[in-house]
Structure formats: C-alpha cells, structure tokens
Design a protein around this motif. Structure first.
Motif, PDB file in Angstrom:
ATOM      1  N   TRP A  47      29.259  54.253  16.407  1.00 49.72           N
ATOM      2  CA  TRP A  47      28.909  53.678  15.433  1.00 49.72           C
ATOM      3  C   TRP A  47      27.170  53.396  15.595  1.00 49.72           C
ATOM      4  CZ3 TRP A  47      31.157  53.800  10.964  1.00 49.72           C
ATOM      5  CH2 TRP A  47      32.483  53.937  10.716  1.00 49.72           C
ATOM      6  N   LEU A  48      27.010  52.794  16.882  1.00 45.16           N
ATOM      7  CA  LEU A  48      25.503  52.352  17.016  1.00 45.16           C
ATOM      8  C   LEU A  48      24.600  53.689  16.964  1.00 45.16           C
ATOM      9  CD1 LEU A  48      23.750  50.065  17.643  1.00 45.16           C
ATOM     10  CD2 LEU A  48      24.156  50.834  20.311  1.00 45.16           C
ATOM     11  N   LEU A  49      24.901  54.675  17.395  1.00 44.75           N
ATOM     12  CA  LEU A  49      24.185  55.853  17.361  1.00 44.75           C
ATOM     13  C   LEU A  49      24.087  56.892  16.140  1.00 44.75           C
ATOM     14  CD1 LEU A  49      24.130  56.706  21.369  1.00 44.75           C
ATOM     15  CD2 LEU A  49      22.718  55.277  20.112  1.00 44.75           C
ATOM     16  N   LEU A  50      25.307  56.729  15.722  1.00 47.59           N
ATOM     17  CA  LEU A  50      25.605  58.300  14.642  1.00 47.59           C
ATOM     18  C   LEU A  50      25.847  57.393  13.431  1.00 47.59           C
ATOM     19  CD1 LEU A  50      27.487  60.534  16.935  1.00 47.59           C
ATOM     20  CD2 LEU A  50      25.039  60.528  16.519  1.00 47.59           C
ATOM     21  N   GLY A  51      26.178  56.080  13.226  1.00 49.20           N
ATOM     22  CA  GLY A  51      26.494  55.498  11.979  1.00 49.20           C
ATOM     23  C   GLY A  51      27.972  55.739  11.713  1.00 49.20           C
ATOM     24  N   TYR A  52      28.878  56.428  12.583  1.00 44.20           N
ATOM     25  CA  TYR A  52      30.170  56.714  12.272  1.00 44.20           C
ATOM     26  C   TYR A  52      30.991  56.590  13.721  1.00 44.20           C
ATOM     27  CZ  TYR A  52      29.276  61.658  13.473  1.00 44.20           C
ATOM     28  OH  TYR A  52      28.860  62.928  14.263  1.00 44.20           O
ATOM     29  N   GLY A  53      32.064  56.492  13.823  1.00 45.51           N
ATOM     30  CA  GLY A  53      32.796  56.295  14.778  1.00 45.51           C
ATOM     31  C   GLY A  53      34.205  56.055  14.498  1.00 45.51           C
TER      32      GLY A  53
END
Length: 185
Positions: free
Chosen positions: A69-75
């Motif tokens: 979430w922090l790096l890619l905007g999804y998780g």
C-alpha cells in the motif's frame, strides 16, 4: 494567475471496502497471530507450496502484503467479519516480480486465502469480488492477473466468478500453475 491545485499527500493506508458480511481493511499488528495460524494450516497451504509456512516466511509475507500500500497504492487487506470482527482471511493485490514465463508483466496480481474455520461459506468469492470492484475503480483500464495451482478447484471457481479466464499454463517454483487474466470491466 491560475489557481493552484493542492493535493494532500496520501498516507499509504489501505482503504476500507465493505460488503454485506465482510470488511476488507488494512492489516494491524494484532492480526499477526491469525495470519500465522492460517498459513500453518495444511488446508490453506495445500496449494501454496504444500507445507505449513514457518513463522519467518509468514512474517515476511505479512509485512510485504501490508507494505504494498505504501509503495504501490495497492496491496492486501485483512478480511474480517463485519459484525463480529473475527479475522477471516486476506485478499488483495501484489506485484511480486515473479520469475514466470509467460511474464505477468505489470498486471496487479490478485490473491486470497481464507482461514479453515471459514471455508465453504462463500467468503473467498465475496472478498475477491469486492477487491476486483475496488480495482475497477482504482486501476481503470489495467488488466488483472492471478496464478492458481491446478486442482485448486475452489480458487478456480472464485477466479471465474470474478471474470478471470485462463490465459496460460506455466511452472512456478517447480510447481505447475494456471495463469488467469481479467480485462478491465
């Protein structure tokens, strides 16, 4: 002078997605024991390497899934029962840079796992459908993918309910897999 467009920084937190029965929410440290126990159970790991995961591997996966979430905007989300708050499993998207041919490319890879006490109740389908609905809104025209072991009929049914179709057969970590894709909806 043109008006400035101000965008507040995104804090990297996973959005909350709700269905009638489920809440998909960001992981909490308090989820760790449930995640660890789920990945130790042979009914869960049967199609994920075939043996219970050691704590070190489960911990790394736990951090990796939340960290997307922090790096890619999804998780990935922790999936909980909306009414009781019980941990049911996990669902979401990853970019694992898997060494697979044909390559998954930049397509977000969806996955899901449900704790054994909650199998057979439709939670995997409900969570995966909620995740794909979120993806349609968040990703727009991006294609989605997933990999599933042959014989994992329950997950293949979930993938098909979500609009995925088989696109290739391959090998990953010396195990056969089926690659599925879903075009934007």
């Amino acid at each position: 002078m043109k008006e400035a467009i101000v965008r507040l920084p995104w804090n990297g937190a996973a959005p909350v997605v709700e269905t009638d029965r489920l809440r998909l929410r960001e992981y909490r440290l308090s989820d760790w024991s449930d995640v660890r126990d789920m990945w130790k159970h042979p009914d869960v790991t049967k199609f994920f390497g075939g043996k219970p995961a050691p704590d070190e591997l489960s911990w790394t996966k736990f951090l990796r899934k939340a960290g997307h979430w922090l790096l890619l905007g999804y998780g990935y989300w922790a999936v909980e029962d909306k009414h009781s708050g019980a941990f049911i499993g996990e669902a979401g998207f990853g970019d694992y840079k898997r060494d697979i041919y044909p390559s998954l490319g930049a397509d977000p890879e969806i996955g899901w796992a449900i704790a054994p006490d909650f199998h057979g109740r439709g939670y995997a389908s409900e969570a995966a459908l909620a995740a794909t609905a979120w993806a349609d809104a968040a990703f727009g025209t991006r294609r989605l993918c997933c990999i599933i072991s042959p014989g994992n009929d329950a997950s293949i049914r979930v993938a098909r309910k979500c609009g995925f179709h088989e696109s290739a057969r391959a090998t990953y970590n010396d195990d056969p897999i089926i690659i599925f894709h879903r075009d934007p909806q």
